[in-house]
Design an enzyme around this catalytic site. Structure first.
Site, PDB file in Angstrom:
ATOM      1  N   LYS A 111     -21.860 -56.469 -20.326  1.00 56.49           N
ATOM      2  CA  LYS A 111     -22.050 -55.104 -20.054  1.00 56.49           C
ATOM      3  C   LYS A 111     -22.820 -54.978 -18.697  1.00 56.49           C
ATOM      4  CE  LYS A 111     -22.586 -50.311 -21.472  1.00 56.49           C
ATOM      5  NZ  LYS A 111     -22.957 -49.661 -22.753  1.00 56.49           N
ATOM      6  N   LEU A 158     -24.692 -43.806 -18.539  1.00 56.18           N
ATOM      7  CA  LEU A 158     -24.093 -44.629 -19.909  1.00 56.18           C
ATOM      8  C   LEU A 158     -23.999 -43.462 -21.034  1.00 56.18           C
ATOM      9  CD1 LEU A 158     -26.827 -47.359 -19.884  1.00 56.18           C
ATOM     10  CD2 LEU A 158     -24.404 -47.624 -19.090  1.00 56.18           C
ATOM     11  N   SER A 192     -19.824 -46.249 -24.016  1.00 55.78           N
ATOM     12  CA  SER A 192     -20.068 -46.578 -22.705  1.00 55.78           C
ATOM     13  C   SER A 192     -19.832 -47.865 -22.429  1.00 55.78           C
ATOM     14  CB  SER A 192     -21.445 -46.450 -22.355  1.00 55.78           C
ATOM     15  OG  SER A 192     -22.425 -46.994 -22.898  1.00 55.78           O
ATOM     16  N   ILE A 216     -25.997 -46.830 -28.119  1.00 54.10           N
ATOM     17  CA  ILE A 216     -27.119 -45.857 -28.401  1.00 54.10           C
ATOM     18  C   ILE A 216     -26.696 -44.731 -29.186  1.00 54.10           C
ATOM     19  CG2 ILE A 216     -26.858 -44.400 -26.153  1.00 54.10           C
ATOM     20  CD1 ILE A 216     -30.060 -44.248 -26.416  1.00 54.10           C
ATOM     21  N   GLY A 217     -25.391 -44.270 -29.235  1.00 54.12           N
ATOM     22  CA  GLY A 217     -24.602 -43.602 -29.870  1.00 54.12           C
ATOM     23  C   GLY A 217     -23.487 -43.698 -30.212  1.00 54.12           C
ATOM     24  N   GLY A 218     -22.884 -45.047 -30.058  1.00 52.84           N
ATOM     25  CA  GLY A 218     -21.433 -45.480 -30.507  1.00 52.84           C
ATOM     26  C   GLY A 218     -20.862 -46.423 -29.310  1.00 52.84           C
ATOM     27  N   SER A 219     -21.632 -46.713 -28.619  1.00 52.36           N
ATOM     28  CA  SER A 219     -21.217 -47.275 -27.028  1.00 52.36           C
ATOM     29  C   SER A 219     -20.718 -48.888 -27.426  1.00 52.36           C
ATOM     30  CB  SER A 219     -22.099 -47.292 -26.069  1.00 52.36           C
ATOM     31  OG  SER A 219     -22.469 -45.957 -25.686  1.00 52.36           O
TER      32      SER A 219
END
Length: 568
Positions: A135, A184, A210, A231-234
């Site tokens: 990434k 992001l 992201s 960080i939240g589902g990326s």
């Protein structure tokens, strides 16, 4: 070029240099289908760029098999790297998934590994000769790292990120970096530098974010193993939307030192790096290799925890013989679309048929957990974005939609900060919520019948399969586990079948978001989109999460073989 000081001119120059990094003879053999061809998953096979052997290499999804053939010299690293490189370039032409392309560097590295193996008869490490995509956060010395910001064009890394150093030590061949959204903090992938990444199964749909570039690339088998961040589902959202396996580890299990990021300094709900692959073997191999390299000696934040084979063997989970899985169907706020419900039922039936137990999971304070995370991230996000973009004046994206005037996703862009004291209260409440959820989980010992609390939770990754661009308005089903710091592994289950996954009559809506989600569904729009779920375990229980996901995956495969011509 006119006015090189404008951000548009910087973008034009960057895109020109990116294209020049691709061998011209490869581009000449790639004929991209017209935009109205939505499913492009067959393009690599139909393209004249790949030889028969290169197709064989890249069609081998099992990472362990690739590593075995590399270790035995049946395949050379140069052959494998070249094959995946060509396929990555094909993917780039049809879904726009790459950022940095460094062919000569990667092939030189592969040649060194081949020479070492030929001379010593030994592999360099557990990832010997394996191409790995990264990434666009993972700095590689001498390469630009823009992370989707025009302001960072020309920002060359003076050293590798710690994780990149570890990959080299393990014998891997980093070979491309992949696209992300600006900031992001979006569950889709679009930025002003490289543009939009689409879903290979249906280019009218998003690849997620992201880590959307990784998801699209690996789905087209342009990489056997990639690294995303979450960080939240990326990691999990693009893995689910693109039909992959993907792991969100606990905080600091995988080293982050030396990588770039948004919201740096926000250490309460931190971003984590995790693997994405077409095979579960890729997930396990990555984690075992990275943890085995003792990352805590290279990153002061890395957790000192060796790979635990007993945990992977599910010693504390009845040896994996009769597991109890809790199924979360909705979070009390949104009801998932029909294909997601079908995937949950398929998985439940497969596990029961395999001798395991299933119970319902009652969500606890999910809305409050969502709001707590949003408050923590939003405390300084607007200032972070403004400072980063100030030098060039590039616009901060307010939407992932094609229509630039749409701002219906603006909640991902917080408008104001809060005081330090107010932030401390959010941190305190987060700690309290984690304790409440731990107690909630422990109490399930009363309903499992195994003498243990539930072994894992199985739930949606999102309330829908990959939606049209600009329509992925929520990451709630994933971010709850970031707040609780529970590791979670995505596994593919099925695809949307429009003749089966028909729209249901309106139900009693749980919220306004539930109504909007219901109205979004049209089986024709979502047809062919992959459908996946996630398995959630306890903090720092990555080995057990991988082991339990293998159990679920095997049960699904067994049922699939039994009903191969059914509604799967």
């Amino acid at each position: 070029m006119a006015n090189l000081t404008s951000w548009q001119a910087l973008v034009e120059d960057k895109r020109r240099r990116q294209k020049e990094s691709i061998p011209k003879e490869w581009l000449e053999l790639i004929i991209a289908p017209p935009p109205d061809v939505l499913n492009v998953t067959k393009v690599p096979k139909e393209c004249k760029l790949l030889s028969a052997k290169e197709l064989e290499i890249t069609e081998t999804s099992n990472v362990d098999v690739i590593l075995q053939k590399l270790a035995s010299s049946e395949w050379s690293s140069v052959e494998v790297t070249t094959a995946f490189y060509k396929r990555a370039i094909i993917a780039q032409q049809v879904v726009n998934c790459l950022t940095e392309i460094f062919v000569e560097r990667a092939l030189a590295r592969a040649a060194e590994l081949d020479a070492h193996l030929a001379k010593t008869g030994k592999v360099v490490g557990p990832l010997h000769g394996l191409p790995i995509s990264l990434k666009d956060q993972l700095c590689v010395k001498g390469l630009e790292t823009t992370m989707g910001y025009v302001s960072w064009i020309g920002k060359y890394a003076d050293r590798n990120a710690v994780l990149v150093d570890i990959l080299y030590e393990c014998g891997a061949v980093p070979f491309v970096r992949t696209n992300i959204p600006q900031t992001l903090m979006w569950p889709e992938t679009f930025n002003n530098v490289f543009g939009r990444t689409s879903n290979p199964y249906n280019r009218a749909l998003t690849s997620g974010g992201s880590s959307g570039g990784e998801g699209a690339l690996i789905a087209l088998k342009g990489s056997p193993l990639g690294i995303g961040s979450d960080i939240g589902g990326s990691v999990r959202i693009p893995s689910a939307f693109c039909g992959l396996y993907g792991l969100r580890p606990s905080y600091n299990r995988v080293p982050y030192e030396g990588a770039v990021n948004s919201l740096e300094g926000q250490d309460s709900v931190v971003s984590v790096f995790g693997p994405m692959s077409n095979s579960l073997s890729g997930i396990k191999t990555f984690m075992k290799a990275v943890v085995g390299s003792k990352p805590w000696t290279k990153d002061p934040m890395a957790i000192r925890k060796k790979w635990d084979e007993n945990e992977y063997s599910l010693v504390e989970h009845g040896g994996g013989k009769q597991l109890c899985f809790a199924f979360l169907t909705d979070d009390g706020l949104v009801t998932p679309h029909p294909p997601i419900i079908r995937a949950l039922e398929m998985t439940k039936n497969a596990l029961v048929a395999d001798g395991h137990k299933v119970v319902d999971w009652v969500p606890l304070k999910h809305r409050e957990i969502y709001e707590n995370l949003a408050g923590i991230w939003g405390a300084g996000a607007s200032e972070d974005y403004a400072v980063t973009t100030a030098s060039t004046g590039e616009p901060i994206l307010a939407s992932m939609s094609f229509e630039s005037d749409q701002v219906d996703e603006a909640p991902f862009l917080p408008s104001k900060g809060i005081s330090a004291y107010e932030l401390w209260q959010l941190h305190k409440r987060k700690r309290e919520l984690r304790k409440e959820y731990l107690d909630h989980w422990e109490k399930t010992v009363d309903i499992t019948g195994t003498g243990r609390p539930v072994d894992a939770i199985i739930c949606p990754v999102a309330p829908y399969a990959a939606p049209p661009h600009g329509k992925n308005r929520s990451a709630n089903f994933t971010m709850v586990w970031n707040g609780l710091d529970y590791p979670a592994c995505v596994f593919p289950v099925t695809q949307v079948i429009e003749t089966i996954d028909v729209k249901k009559p309106p139900h009693q809506f749980l919220s306004e978001t539930d109504k909007t989600t219901y109205e979004l569904y049209d089986p024709t729009t979502f047809n062919n989109a992959p459908v996946a779920l996630q398995l959630v375990g306890r903090t720092l229980e990555e080995e057990a999460v991988i082991g339990m996901t293998e159990v679920v995956d095997a049960a699904l495969r067994q049922m699939f073989m039994k009903y191969h011509k059914g509604s799967w």
